[in-house]
Design a protein around this motif. Structure first.
Motif, PDB file in Angstrom:
ATOM      1  N   ILE A   1      49.859  45.276  40.151  1.00  0.00           N
ATOM      2  CA  ILE A   1      49.537  44.036  39.436  1.00  0.00           C
ATOM      3  C   ILE A   1      48.072  44.051  39.017  1.00  0.00           C
ATOM      4  O   ILE A   1      47.735  43.721  37.884  1.00  0.00           O
ATOM      5  CB  ILE A   1      49.843  42.801  40.316  1.00  0.00           C
ATOM      6  CG1 ILE A   1      51.361  42.647  40.471  1.00  0.00           C
ATOM      7  CG2 ILE A   1      49.224  41.530  39.724  1.00  0.00           C
ATOM      8  CD1 ILE A   1      51.784  41.556  41.422  1.00  0.00           C
TER       9      ILE A   1
ATOM     10  N   GLN B   1      49.744  41.254  33.535  1.00  0.00           N
ATOM     11  CA  GLN B   1      50.454  40.916  34.775  1.00  0.00           C
ATOM     12  C   GLN B   1      49.527  40.201  35.758  1.00  0.00           C
ATOM     13  O   GLN B   1      49.927  39.258  36.426  1.00  0.00           O
ATOM     14  CB  GLN B   1      51.034  42.184  35.414  1.00  0.00           C
ATOM     15  CG  GLN B   1      51.805  41.940  36.690  1.00  0.00           C
ATOM     16  CD  GLN B   1      53.094  41.185  36.466  1.00  0.00           C
ATOM     17  OE1 GLN B   1      53.700  41.277  35.407  1.00  0.00           O
ATOM     18  NE2 GLN B   1      53.510  40.422  37.450  1.00  0.00           N
TER      19      GLN B   1
ATOM     20  N   SER C   1      49.060  36.664  34.570  1.00  0.00           N
ATOM     21  CA  SER C   1      50.319  35.941  34.792  1.00  0.00           C
ATOM     22  C   SER C   1      50.494  35.569  36.262  1.00  0.00           C
ATOM     23  O   SER C   1      50.855  34.433  36.587  1.00  0.00           O
ATOM     24  CB  SER C   1      51.496  36.795  34.319  1.00  0.00           C
ATOM     25  OG  SER C   1      52.709  36.158  34.616  1.00  0.00           O
ATOM     26  N   GLN C   2      50.229  36.506  37.159  1.00  0.00           N
ATOM     27  CA  GLN C   2      50.346  36.250  38.599  1.00  0.00           C
ATOM     28  C   GLN C   2      49.350  35.178  39.033  1.00  0.00           C
ATOM     29  O   GLN C   2      49.679  34.291  39.813  1.00  0.00           O
ATOM     30  CB  GLN C   2      50.113  37.541  39.388  1.00  0.00           C
ATOM     31  CG  GLN C   2      50.309  37.393  40.882  1.00  0.00           C
ATOM     32  CD  GLN C   2      51.747  37.119  41.253  1.00  0.00           C
ATOM     33  OE1 GLN C   2      52.663  37.704  40.687  1.00  0.00           O
ATOM     34  NE2 GLN C   2      51.959  36.241  42.196  1.00  0.00           N
TER      35      GLN C   2
ATOM     36  N   THR D   1      52.184  37.726  46.291  1.00  0.00           N
ATOM     37  CA  THR D   1      53.057  37.272  45.203  1.00  0.00           C
ATOM     38  C   THR D   1      53.509  35.830  45.394  1.00  0.00           C
ATOM     39  O   THR D   1      53.929  35.189  44.442  1.00  0.00           O
ATOM     40  CB  THR D   1      54.279  38.200  45.032  1.00  0.00           C
ATOM     41  OG1 THR D   1      54.976  38.299  46.266  1.00  0.00           O
ATOM     42  CG2 THR D   1      53.851  39.575  44.556  1.00  0.00           C
TER      43      THR D   1
ATOM     44  N   ASP E   1      47.232  45.965  35.768  1.00  0.00           N
ATOM     45  CA  ASP E   1      47.855  45.522  34.524  1.00  0.00           C
ATOM     46  C   ASP E   1      47.244  44.164  34.148  1.00  0.00           C
ATOM     47  O   ASP E   1      47.498  43.156  34.809  1.00  0.00           O
ATOM     48  CB  ASP E   1      49.362  45.398  34.726  1.00  0.00           C
ATOM     49  CG  ASP E   1      50.109  44.988  33.478  1.00  0.00           C
ATOM     50  OD1 ASP E   1      49.608  44.115  32.741  1.00  0.00           O
ATOM     51  OD2 ASP E   1      51.204  45.528  33.243  1.00  0.00           O
TER      52      ASP E   1
END
Length: 143
Positions: free
Chosen positions: A104, A110, A113-114, A78, A107
């Motif tokens: 994560i 997600q 986005s990460q 993360t 999805d």
């Protein structure tokens, strides 16, 4: 190292089209040194005739991949940033991290986005301008 060993065995077992129970027997036969000694003790607590590969992996991971390591890997993932890495290197690190953070990686939004959070800002703008909607689209993108 333990995770890599398990993954390589799974590839071999799939290639050989072995049955689940055979995976366990073959795997435990291949244990060496400290892992062999550990298994001698751990095997007393299970029914070897009905032990599945998933059950074996769970027992193995409790010993060689404890929760504290999982938490550290999740934190590293993360906080992963591209920095001076090439896009290809960042993709490789990101893909490896996704393996440990399944919430994560499963999805689509997600995951993208990460990934974008870790990209250099100039490259992140490229992703936004191209209106990509998934990490898979980003990996196919020419940066």
């Amino acid at each position: 190292m333990a995770e890599g060993w398990i993954r390589s065995l799974e590839l071999h077992f799939q290639y050989l089209k072995m049955r689940d129970g055979d995976w366990v027997r073959c795997d435990t036969y291949m244990l060496r040194d400290d892992a062999f000694l550990w298994w001698e003790g751990a095997a007393h607590g299970v029914d070897l005739d009905t032990l599945t590969w998933s059950q074996f992996k769970e027992i193995f991971c409790k010993k060689y991949f404890p929760a504290v390591v999982k938490v550290r890997l999740m934190w590293e993932f993360t906080s992963l940033r591209q920095g001076d890495s090439t896009v290809a290197e960042f993709f490789r690190k990101f893909d490896r991290g996704c393996h440990f953070v399944t919430l994560i990686s499963r999805d689509v939004a997600q995951k993208l986005s990460q990934f974008m959070d870790g990209l250099r800002p100039t490259l992140c703008r490229n992703v936004i301008q191209k209106s990509l909607t998934s990490y898979d689209e980003a990996t196919a993108c020419d940066f």
